[in-house]
Design an enzyme around this catalytic site. Structure first.
Site, mmCIF file in Angstrom:
data_model
loop_
_atom_site.group_PDB
_atom_site.id
_atom_site.type_symbol
_atom_site.label_atom_id
_atom_site.label_comp_id
_atom_site.label_asym_id
_atom_site.label_seq_id
_atom_site.Cartn_x
_atom_site.Cartn_y
_atom_site.Cartn_z
ATOM 1 N N GLU A 183 10.465 2.126 21.652
ATOM 2 C CA GLU A 183 9.953 3.232 21.453
ATOM 3 C C GLU A 183 9.592 3.592 22.999
ATOM 4 O O GLU A 183 8.899 2.577 23.610
ATOM 5 C CB GLU A 183 8.925 3.318 20.451
ATOM 6 C CG GLU A 183 9.638 3.083 19.084
ATOM 7 C CD GLU A 183 8.524 3.289 18.041
ATOM 8 O OE1 GLU A 183 7.491 3.365 18.052
ATOM 9 O OE2 GLU A 183 8.922 2.985 16.774
ATOM 10 N N HIS B 126 0.764 -1.049 0.099
ATOM 11 C CA HIS B 126 0.042 -0.060 -0.066
ATOM 12 C C HIS B 126 0.916 1.115 -0.036
ATOM 13 O O HIS B 126 0.641 2.317 -0.733
ATOM 14 C CB HIS B 126 -1.013 -0.136 1.257
ATOM 15 C CG HIS B 126 -1.959 -0.910 1.305
ATOM 16 N ND1 HIS B 126 -1.824 -2.275 1.416
ATOM 17 C CD2 HIS B 126 -3.415 -0.718 0.808
ATOM 18 C CE1 HIS B 126 -3.024 -3.071 1.211
ATOM 19 N NE2 HIS B 126 -3.887 -2.047 0.856
ATOM 20 N N GLY C 16 2.114 8.010 10.036
ATOM 21 C CA GLY C 16 0.687 8.046 9.754
ATOM 22 C C GLY C 16 -0.134 8.870 10.550
ATOM 23 O O GLY C 16 -1.302 8.676 10.368
ATOM 24 N N HIS D 159 7.887 8.385 15.303
ATOM 25 C CA HIS D 159 6.682 7.362 14.871
ATOM 26 C C HIS D 159 5.374 8.151 14.519
ATOM 27 O O HIS D 159 4.326 7.679 15.074
ATOM 28 C CB HIS D 159 6.254 6.118 15.854
ATOM 29 C CG HIS D 159 5.642 4.939 14.947
ATOM 30 N ND1 HIS D 159 6.029 3.675 15.684
ATOM 31 C CD2 HIS D 159 5.031 4.821 14.055
ATOM 32 C CE1 HIS D 159 5.412 2.908 15.025
ATOM 33 N NE2 HIS D 159 4.794 3.444 13.810
ATOM 34 N N ILE D 160 5.624 9.238 13.594
ATOM 35 C CA ILE D 160 4.477 9.957 13.348
ATOM 36 C C ILE D 160 3.951 10.054 11.846
ATOM 37 O O ILE D 160 3.148 10.598 11.142
ATOM 38 C CB ILE D 160 4.687 11.442 13.717
ATOM 39 C CG1 ILE D 160 5.976 11.810 13.030
ATOM 40 C CG2 ILE D 160 4.419 11.532 14.910
ATOM 41 C CD1 ILE D 160 6.118 13.160 12.384
ATOM 42 N N ASP E 129 10.098 -6.438 -4.095
ATOM 43 C CA ASP E 129 9.080 -7.225 -3.224
ATOM 44 C C ASP E 129 9.206 -8.653 -3.388
ATOM 45 O O ASP E 129 9.481 -9.172 -4.527
ATOM 46 C CB ASP E 129 7.937 -6.733 -3.415
ATOM 47 C CG ASP E 129 6.637 -6.745 -2.482
ATOM 48 O OD1 ASP E 129 6.449 -8.158 -2.143
ATOM 49 O OD2 ASP E 129 6.121 -5.763 -2.030
ATOM 50 N N ASP F 82 11.537 6.935 11.443
ATOM 51 C CA ASP F 82 10.479 7.420 12.073
ATOM 52 C C ASP F 82 10.043 6.275 13.371
ATOM 53 O O ASP F 82 9.173 6.402 13.962
ATOM 54 C CB ASP F 82 9.349 7.430 10.948
ATOM 55 C CG ASP F 82 8.035 7.824 11.563
ATOM 56 O OD1 ASP F 82 8.089 8.744 12.463
ATOM 57 O OD2 ASP F 82 7.002 7.373 11.468
HETATM 58 P P1 NAI Z 1 1.565 -3.873 3.077
HETATM 59 O O1 NAI Z 1 1.161 -5.068 3.548
HETATM 60 O O2 NAI Z 1 0.248 -3.317 2.094
HETATM 61 O O3 NAI Z 1 2.892 -3.761 2.049
HETATM 62 C C1 NAI Z 1 3.922 -4.490 2.475
HETATM 63 C C2 NAI Z 1 4.648 -4.953 1.185
HETATM 64 O O4 NAI Z 1 6.030 -5.706 1.809
HETATM 65 C C3 NAI Z 1 3.992 -6.088 0.536
HETATM 66 O O5 NAI Z 1 3.836 -5.881 -0.796
HETATM 67 C C4 NAI Z 1 4.755 -7.644 0.957
HETATM 68 O O6 NAI Z 1 4.705 -8.474 -0.078
HETATM 69 C C5 NAI Z 1 6.244 -6.883 1.195
HETATM 70 N N1 NAI Z 1 7.203 -7.748 1.766
HETATM 71 C C6 NAI Z 1 7.110 -8.475 2.751
HETATM 72 N N2 NAI Z 1 8.172 -9.065 3.207
HETATM 73 C C7 NAI Z 1 8.955 -8.739 2.111
HETATM 74 C C8 NAI Z 1 10.356 -8.727 2.302
HETATM 75 N N3 NAI Z 1 11.180 -9.614 2.835
HETATM 76 N N4 NAI Z 1 11.251 -8.257 1.045
HETATM 77 C C9 NAI Z 1 10.497 -7.257 0.227
HETATM 78 N N5 NAI Z 1 9.322 -7.202 0.466
HETATM 79 C C10 NAI Z 1 8.534 -7.692 1.513
HETATM 80 O O7 NAI Z 1 1.909 -2.812 4.128
HETATM 81 P P2 NAI Z 1 1.975 -1.155 4.243
HETATM 82 O O8 NAI Z 1 0.655 -0.722 4.642
HETATM 83 O O9 NAI Z 1 2.467 -0.702 2.790
HETATM 84 O O10 NAI Z 1 2.854 -0.844 5.460
HETATM 85 C C11 NAI Z 1 4.418 -1.063 5.427
HETATM 86 C C12 NAI Z 1 4.941 -0.973 6.601
HETATM 87 O O11 NAI Z 1 4.778 0.406 7.043
HETATM 88 C C13 NAI Z 1 4.656 -1.835 7.597
HETATM 89 O O12 NAI Z 1 5.600 -2.251 8.527
HETATM 90 C C14 NAI Z 1 3.713 -0.939 8.516
HETATM 91 O O13 NAI Z 1 3.705 -1.597 9.820
HETATM 92 C C15 NAI Z 1 4.460 0.374 8.531
HETATM 93 N N6 NAI Z 1 3.733 1.429 8.861
HETATM 94 C C16 NAI Z 1 4.165 2.578 9.533
HETATM 95 C C17 NAI Z 1 3.678 3.769 9.810
HETATM 96 C C18 NAI Z 1 4.198 4.930 10.530
HETATM 97 O O14 NAI Z 1 3.549 5.273 11.197
HETATM 98 N N7 NAI Z 1 5.394 5.087 10.312
HETATM 99 C C19 NAI Z 1 2.220 3.920 9.528
HETATM 100 C C20 NAI Z 1 1.535 2.602 8.824
HETATM 101 C C21 NAI Z 1 2.292 1.627 8.469
#
Ligand code: NAI
Length: 401
Positions: free
Chosen positions: A260, A152, A286, A283-284, A172, A255
């Site tokens: 934390e 996403h 989102g 950690h902001i 990916d 971030d």
């Molecule tokens: P998502 O599930 O939509 O995408 C993650 C992608 O990583 C998937 O396409 C998956 O196939 C791929 N993936 C998994 N293992 C992998 C690997 N070993 N090598 C390469 N690709 C791999 O998740 P989304 O929503 O895009 O979130 C991504 C990260 O961002 C998560 O860790 C989430 O916790 C974090 N996050 C952080 C926020 C913040 O405030 N800093 C807020 C929202 C999400």
């Protein structure tokens, strides 16, 4: 039937219209509550809405006699004992993707900020230093951005970065369709060696833990930059600090951290503290008002679907079941039961004996739990429901009439 919700932790007011329209009574308490106060506050409520700080432990869940749903108005659900909730047929909902755009936009801001040294220049100005220089300052146009994890957030970053004229490559583990002219590469190694900026958007898994360690950092281009807005365990911060200090890495934005602080009162220090060319945020990624509004709307709609139709689509701890609206004159039975053979045939037997016709039915099981929705003739009396309730396998039962 009581339809009410206790909202804690100042959940955004945008959660209210959908709940009110569905006739759900709302009660609010300001912050979070400790265990006993939480049990007392939940009382006989059928739903609770929390954010990340309220701990829904097994004892809290067990002590809530009428609880049907726990709504996490946030991304994570590890503040809830998901197993304990499932064992009572209590659905847990969250909103995993409403802040996708917020993280993507912050990532873009950091790419430009790092390439121009904006944050160091800003700090210097506040210290009274006029450091007007073009050294190590770059346009992002034409530079290569390497995105690790094209889900996403990664794919949104891809679209925005291309609009700025960046060359985008991504890696990916699952085949993902490229946005625009982005190009998929077949290994992390390749991505690291080709990118001017590497940005991480992977989940925390056994495979991604310490994915960016000293060896991975060595594979990056000299002077390349690293952004981690995903999870704290993915980058070895000591290795990153070392590479920043000897100039092999030109800058970083982080971030998320391996540990934390639980609250703003605790002091924060990490291996990157005090280093130049490092943007640190608490950690902001989102955390925007837009994301809070989107979360409030999405989670409240999920609750309404659950209350009005029994829909558990996207619940994180129980089987996902959804039927279209029941027809006029029909009743809907929601039945959570232990996942053992013969339950459905017992239910069918009870309905047949009561001469109650079934119009629609959908069952799903995960682990020890099964959930079935049945649309049946309007029940003339309580006999059928009483017999369902008396079945040894029944966990929770509800009638929508
Ligand atoms: P998502 O599930 O939509 O995408 C993650 C992608 O990583 C998937 O396409 C998956 O196939 C791929 N993936 C998994 N293992 C992998 C690997 N070993 N090598 C390469 N690709 C791999 O998740 P989304 O929503 O895009 O979130 C991504 C990260 O961002 C998560 O860790 C989430 O916790 C974090 N996050 C952080 C926020 C913040 O405030 N800093 C807020 C929202 C999400």
């Amino acid at each position: 039937m009581k339809r009410d919700i206790l909202l804690l932790e100042n959940i955004h007011v945008e959660a209210e219209p959908a709940l009110k329209d569905a006739g759900i009574k709302i009660r609010r308490e300001g912050g979070t509550l400790e265990e006993q106060a939480l049990v007392d506050a939940i009382g006989a409520s059928s739903m609770i809405g929390i954010r990340s700080r309220t701990q829904m432990t097994e004892s809290v869940i067990q002590a809530a006699p009428n609880l049907e749903a726990i709504a996490c108005f946030c991304i994570g659900t590890n503040q809830v004992d998901l197993k304990a909730a499932a064992s009572k047929g209590v659905a847990v909902f969250n909103s995993p993707f409403c802040n996708t755009r917020s993280v993507a936009e912050m990532t873009i801001a950091e790419i430009i900020g790092l390439q121009r040294g904006l944050f160091d220049k800003n700090s210097a100005m506040h210290r009274g230093q006029w450091d007007k220089s073009a050294v190590d300052s770059h346009e992002v146009r034409g530079r290569t951005l390497g995105i690790v994890g094209y889900g996403h957030i990664g794919s949104q970053v891809s679209v925005l970065a291309e609009a700025l004229g960046m060359r985008v490559i991504y890696f990916d583990i699952v085949p993902k369709m490229a946005m625009g002219n982005a190009r998929s590469v077949d290994s992390l190694k390749k991505l690291l060696s080709e990118s001017d900026v590497v940005t991480l958007h992977v989940p925390e898994t056994a495979e991604t833990r310490n994915m960016i360690d000293a060896a991975a950092i060595k594979r990056m281009k000299h002077g390349a930059m690293l952004i981690n807005n995903s999870r704290g365990s993915i980058v070895d911060l000591d290795a990153l600090a070392e590479a920043l200090q000897d100039g092999r890495i030109g800058g970083a934005a982080v971030d998320v951290y391996p540990t934390e602080p639980r609250s703003g009162k605790d002091e924060f220090q990490c291996a990157l503290s005090g280093l130049p060319s490092v943007i640190m945020t608490p950690h902001i990624g989102g955390s925007t008002e837009e994301a809070q509004i989107a979360i409030a709307r999405e989670v409240s709609m999920k609750l309404v679907g659950f209350q009005d139709r029994g829909t558990t689509t996207s619940a994180v701890n129980i089987p996902e079941v959804e039927l279209p609206h029941r027809r006029e004159g029909q009743d809907r039975i929601l039945h959570f039961h232990h996942n053992v053979p013969g339950v459905l045939s017992k239910m069918h037997g009870i309905l047949a004996e009561g001469r109650v016709n079934i119009h629609a039915e959908y069952l799903q099981s995960t682990g020890d739990l099964s959930y079935v929705i049945l649309d049946v003739d309007h029940l003339q009396d309580g006999t059928v429901l009483d017999r369902f309730a008396d079945m040894d396998e029944t966990i929770r039962l509800k009638l929508l009439s």
